[in-house]
Design a protein around this motif. Structure first.
Motif, PDB file in Angstrom:
ATOM      1  N   ALA A 193       0.830  -1.211   0.000  1.00 46.94           N
ATOM      2  CA  ALA A 193       0.000   0.000   0.000  1.00 46.94           C
ATOM      3  C   ALA A 193       0.861   1.255   0.000  1.00 46.94           C
ATOM      4  N   GLY A 194       2.029   1.183   0.630  1.00 47.92           N
ATOM      5  CA  GLY A 194       2.927   2.329   0.633  1.00 47.92           C
ATOM      6  C   GLY A 194       3.606   2.571  -0.696  1.00 47.92           C
ATOM      7  N   THR A 226      -6.621   3.763   2.192  1.00 51.58           N
ATOM      8  CA  THR A 226      -6.477   5.134   2.720  1.00 51.58           C
ATOM      9  C   THR A 226      -5.178   5.815   2.294  1.00 51.58           C
ATOM     10  N   ILE A 227      -4.289   5.113   1.599  1.00 51.81           N
ATOM     11  CA  ILE A 227      -3.063   5.740   1.088  1.00 51.81           C
ATOM     12  C   ILE A 227      -3.341   6.231  -0.330  1.00 51.81           C
ATOM     13  N   ILE A 260       0.372  12.936   2.719  1.00 52.98           N
ATOM     14  CA  ILE A 260       1.329  12.283   1.817  1.00 52.98           C
ATOM     15  C   ILE A 260       1.177  12.928   0.439  1.00 52.98           C
ATOM     16  N   ILE A 261       2.173  13.719   0.052  1.00 56.69           N
ATOM     17  CA  ILE A 261       2.110  14.428  -1.234  1.00 56.69           C
ATOM     18  C   ILE A 261       3.347  14.081  -2.054  1.00 56.69           C
ATOM     19  N   ALA A 262       3.262  14.373  -3.344  1.00 61.73           N
ATOM     20  CA  ALA A 262       4.360  14.057  -4.256  1.00 61.73           C
ATOM     21  C   ALA A 262       5.557  14.959  -3.982  1.00 61.73           C
ATOM     22  N   PRO A 263       6.773  14.441  -4.128  1.00 54.85           N
ATOM     23  CA  PRO A 263       7.973  15.267  -3.940  1.00 54.85           C
ATOM     24  C   PRO A 263       8.184  16.178  -5.148  1.00 54.85           C
ATOM     25  N   ILE A 299      -5.554  -2.889   9.679  1.00 55.63           N
ATOM     26  CA  ILE A 299      -5.824  -4.106   8.900  1.00 55.63           C
ATOM     27  C   ILE A 299      -6.613  -5.105   9.736  1.00 55.63           C
ATOM     28  N   ARG A 300      -6.236  -5.265  11.009  1.00 55.10           N
ATOM     29  CA  ARG A 300      -6.963  -6.195  11.871  1.00 55.10           C
ATOM     30  C   ARG A 300      -8.399  -5.713  12.097  1.00 55.10           C
ATOM     31  N   ALA A 301      -8.587  -4.404  12.217  1.00 55.21           N
ATOM     32  CA  ALA A 301      -9.935  -3.868  12.410  1.00 55.21           C
ATOM     33  C   ALA A 301     -10.798  -4.151  11.190  1.00 55.21           C
ATOM     34  N   GLN A 302     -10.220  -4.007   9.986  1.00 57.47           N
ATOM     35  CA  GLN A 302     -10.962  -4.312   8.762  1.00 57.47           C
ATOM     36  C   GLN A 302     -11.335  -5.783   8.706  1.00 57.47           C
ATOM     37  N   ARG A 303     -10.425  -6.657   9.130  1.00 63.30           N
ATOM     38  CA  ARG A 303     -10.713  -8.088   9.109  1.00 63.30           C
ATOM     39  C   ARG A 303     -11.810  -8.430  10.109  1.00 63.30           C
TER      40      ARG A 303
END
Length: 519
Positions: free
Chosen positions: A109-110, A116-117, A273-276, A421-425
């Motif tokens: 995802a990163g 959400t990313i 999180i924005i582009a450099p 991730i655990r919360a989504q599961r």
């Protein structure tokens, strides 16, 4: 087919099943077996589930009203089963596999976005670095100059001699410092010192203990270098976000596999999180990391046995490559990097030939020996050095050969968290419990927030909380029969999931094949 059947029937196990199987058959014959199986589903594949007992209260989050209350004694087995969650394959393969899958999605995802990313991270320059420890003494190695094997763990290429020497030198202890063997994969000699008495075990465990601090300084140096470069080019500030996995080499030294992504910084929204800026490239990141790896050196605090401290620096062997969405040339693709980091997130000290839990004065003698095998000497060195109060961390992490860090870490802004991730599961399992036609027992922690909703026709949505007053009741299954039934059901569920994925993939392929090609 007939011969095989006759052989099977003549086997003594055909008419005399083991005690475990007999116990499982007795459990499966109980009238409450379906309810029990649904009750243990969330921990069914776990090797050593945690058993909890106590009270469960369903509370309306808006009003604080207690909607339902019950004791776990009314549930099957009188307890709630919770998967142990251990990340190590050697301890619990099922929980470790879940952790590994979560790690893969977290890392990827990163790189490509989602969960959400923002998807814009696909365009950010990113590099993958492998950083190793220095030498603490000569060890047996397997060096393949040009490996053509896809799976390096099953490499069949011909290696070079371990330590070829034209002369025949010996160490001060009289041990030859040459080895002409071409070690095979899995050779027990790999990672073992040529002379255990010459090897600096104390420096080794101290380096493992300081590896996290060394990485922090390295990343900080690389980030400062890139920001100086940005100022020189008239560009705004940038930052490096990372995901990092630790791995033990056969000699017991930790080395890191690090993913570094270049991000921009918005002064008004520092967490965004924005582009450099366009003026900084992946080549600039590679140069900055290389400079930091070859530059950063520091000395530890003094130790009673080493007043001058130990020198901490990276080894000479390191590799830094760029990452792209599709591998080409020397670049790596995002899926390979995510799988690579996830793979090492579930490993421990097994590669060194040692595996134990945290050691105590009562158990240390079982694993430590200052005159024994290589891992035993490392543990003994960590335990002995840890006697100094300011170095107590070495004793705490002696079972990990001095390394006390997590095996998969990331920068706060790199990606999502394991908790999300655990919360989504958990949310998925609760929803699945409502839709699969087999509701869980009332009060079960996975379904209780939704049970009162079924009785209310006037509300379309309801938010409830489950407050548990639970205590530890034990570890493991009540019987080997229960374990066999639960694990078998979990294996069948995994097989159904695998078959479903294959069917979806086959359906998608048929649709794509039947679609005419564009002119």
């Amino acid at each position: 087919m007939g011969a095989n059947t006759e052989t099977h029937l003549s086997s003594p196990f055909a008419h005399e099943p083991s005690q475990q199987i007999r116990t499982a058959l007795q459990c499966a014959a109980r009238p409450d077996y379906p309810a029990w199986l649904r009750h243990v589903e969330s921990a069914a594949a776990c090797t050593n589930p945690i058993r909890l007992h106590g009270h469960l209260a369903t509370v309306d989050a808006g009003t604080g009203e207690i909607l339902a209350h019950r004791h776990t004694s009314t549930l099957p087995d009188g307890v709630i089963y919770k998967a142990c969650g251990n990340r190590r394959h050697t301890v619990c393969p099922a929980c470790a596999t879940t952790y590994q899958h979560d790690a893969y999605h977290l890392v990827r995802a990163g790189l490509v976005g989602g969960k959400t990313i923002p998807d814009s991270v696909r365009t950010h320059p990113a590099v993958f670095a492998t950083l190793t420890a220095p030498s603490f003494g000569l060890v047996h190695t397997r060096d393949v100059r040009r490996c053509a094997c896809r799976d390096k763990t099953r490499c069949t290429c011909r290696p070079t001699p371990c330590h070829a020497r034209r002369d025949a030198p010996t160490c001060p202890h009289g041990t030859p410092l040459a080895c002409w063997q071409r070690h095979a994969v899995g050779d027990e000699q790999l990672g073992r010192p040529l002379c255990a008495d010459c090897y600096d075990h104390a420096h080794h465990v101290v380096w493992n203990h300081q590896a996290g601090e060394l990485w922090r300084r390295t990343k900080q140096h690389a980030e400062r270098h890139l920001n100086r470069l940005a100022r020189q080019r008239g560009l705004p500030k940038i930052r490096l976000s990372h995901g990092k996995a630790a791995e033990y080499q056969a000699r017991g030294a930790v080395h890191f596999h690090v993913l570094l992504r270049l991000d921009g910084i918005d002064p008004d929204m520092p967490d965004a999180i924005i582009a450099p800026p366009d003026g900084i490239t992946a080549d600039d990141v590679i140069a900055a990391v290389t400079l930091a790896v070859t530059t950063i050196v520091y000395t530890t605090d003094p130790h009673p046995t080493r007043p001058d401290g130990w020198r901490i620096a990276w080894g000479d062997q390191h590799e830094i490559r760029s990452i792209t969405l599709s591998a080409s040339g020397d670049a790596l693709d995002d899926q390979a990097v995510a799988a690579y980091l996830a793979k090492y997130s579930t490993k421990g000290t097994e590669a060194t030939g040692h595996a134990s839990r945290r050691l105590t004065p009562d158990t240390i003698d079982l694993y430590a020996n200052p005159h024994g095998a290589h891992p035993e000497r490392l543990i003994a060195a960590a335990w002995t050095l840890g006697q100094a109060p300011e170095w107590a961390g070495l004793r705490r992490w002696a079972h990990m050969l001095g390394f006390g860090g997590h095996f998969l870490t990331k920068a706060r802004r790199y990606s999502i968290t394991f908790g999300s991730i655990r919360a989504q599961r958990a949310a998925y399992r609760r929803t699945q419990a409502l839709n699969d036609g087999h509701p869980r027992p009332e009060g079960h922690p996975e379904t209780a927030p939704f049970q009162r909703q079924a009785d209310l026709d006037t509300k379309t949505e309801e938010t409830t909380l489950i407050i548990g007053f639970l205590a530890y009741a034990g570890t493991g299954w009540h019987s080997t029969g229960d374990q066999l039934l639960a694990n078998t059901a979990a294996a069948q569920a995994r097989e159904r999931t695998r078959a479903g994925r294959e069917e979806l993939a086959h359906h998608a392929w048929e649709q794509s094949s039947s679609t005419p090609l564009a002119a």
